[in-house]
Scaffold this active site. Structure first.
Site, PDB file in Angstrom:
ATOM      1  CG  ASN A  13      -1.863  -1.175   1.213  1.00 53.54           C
ATOM      2  OD1 ASN A  13      -2.215  -1.715   0.168  1.00 53.54           O
ATOM      3  ND2 ASN A  13      -2.223  -1.612   2.401  1.00 53.54           N
ATOM      4  CD  GLU A  18       2.362  -7.124  -7.082  1.00 54.38           C
ATOM      5  OE1 GLU A  18       3.105  -7.409  -6.102  1.00 54.38           O
ATOM      6  OE2 GLU A  18       1.212  -6.652  -6.936  1.00 54.38           O
ATOM      7  CB  CYS A  52       2.472   2.945  10.805  1.00 57.48           C
ATOM      8  SG  CYS A  52       1.910   1.849  12.130  1.00 57.48           S
ATOM      9  N   GLY A  71       1.806   2.630  -2.762  1.00 54.93           N
ATOM     10  CA  GLY A  71       1.557   3.317  -4.028  1.00 54.93           C
ATOM     11  C   GLY A  71       2.452   2.880  -5.171  1.00 54.93           C
ATOM     12  CE  LYS A  72       4.892  -2.391  -3.680  1.00 56.08           C
ATOM     13  NZ  LYS A  72       4.236  -1.908  -2.448  1.00 56.08           N
ATOM     14  CB  CYS A  76       1.150   4.907  15.218  1.00 55.43           C
ATOM     15  SG  CYS A  76       2.776   4.746  14.463  1.00 55.43           S
TER      16      CYS A  76
HETATM   17 ZN   LIG Z   1       3.019   2.463  14.023  1.00 52.84          ZN
END
Ligand SMILES: [Zn+2]
Length: 208
Positions: A12, A100, A157, A14-15, A159
């Site tokens: 996730n 990929e 993340c 954004g590749k 957080c």
């Molecule tokens: Zn985190």
């Protein structure tokens, strides 16, 4: 002299979006690109699918033990009857884009290096650095070893810190078992986490 580029990140990050944007940038300037990805990835089949909603067919799929340089040469010349996208009068290829790339074998990554150096075509490989047990995918390890240029694509993340690890989850449970290659289904899902959140979710366990 062309180069081999590895643009890597957690899931996730954004590749696929970045790959499709790069292809667009080349084509906007009237240049031809080829898109490829390993056949092992069943998600989206022969399509490169961005989470933002864009998608596009690859020009060729890469079977597990195929010589990519040979496949590339055929596609570039436009003489492959099995080509997913036919080019009538094939102009030179300005860039090869591989999605990929973590699923490639080390030998296939060496093929990409040869395409860059010997065929003088830039190769941009996009992939995930490490699996859900925090170990490098074989293709990614080889890319980290020999690519001329490394660029990290960042994602966040839960957080707010930079995510570096991919966790495999079933419900809220974190999973350390199973094959390295598993594509998301109904039950299994993945979450990209920073180091701190990873250790918290895994009870201090790092990898397997
Ligand atoms: Zn985190």
């Amino acid at each position: 002299m062309a180069k081999l580029y590895f643009r890597y990140g957690a899931m996730n990050s954004g590749k696929s979006t970045g790959l499709l944007q790069t292809a667009f940038n080349y084509e906007e300037r009237g240049q031809r690109v080829l898109l490829a990805k390993p056949g092992v990835d069943t998600k989206g089949d022969s399509r490169i699918v961005s989470r933002l909603g864009m998608s596009r067919d690859v020009d060729f799929l890469i079977p597990p033990t195929a010589d990519i340089r040979e496949l590339f040469a055929r596609q570039a010349a436009g003489d492959d009857p099995d080509a997913l996208v036919q080019h009538v009068d094939a102009p030179p290829v300005a860039c090869l884009l591989v999605d990929e790339a973590q699923f490639l074998t080390p030998e296939q990554v060496d093929d990409l290096f040869r395409i860059a150096i010997l065929d003088n075509v830039p190769v941009l490989a996009y992939g995930i650095r490490s699996d859900f047990r925090t170990h490098a995918f074989p293709g990614s390890r080889r890319l980290l070893e020999i690519a001329h240029s490394l660029e990290e694509l960042k994602t966040i993340c839960r957080c707010g810190r930079k995510a570096v690890f991919n966790t495999r989850r079933i419900g809220t449970r974190i999973i350390f078992d199973g094959d390295q290659v598993a594509i998301d289904g109904d039950e299994v899902w993945y979450e990209s986490l920073c180091g701190a959140c990873y250790l918290e979710a895994s009870n201090g366990r790092l990898g397997s």
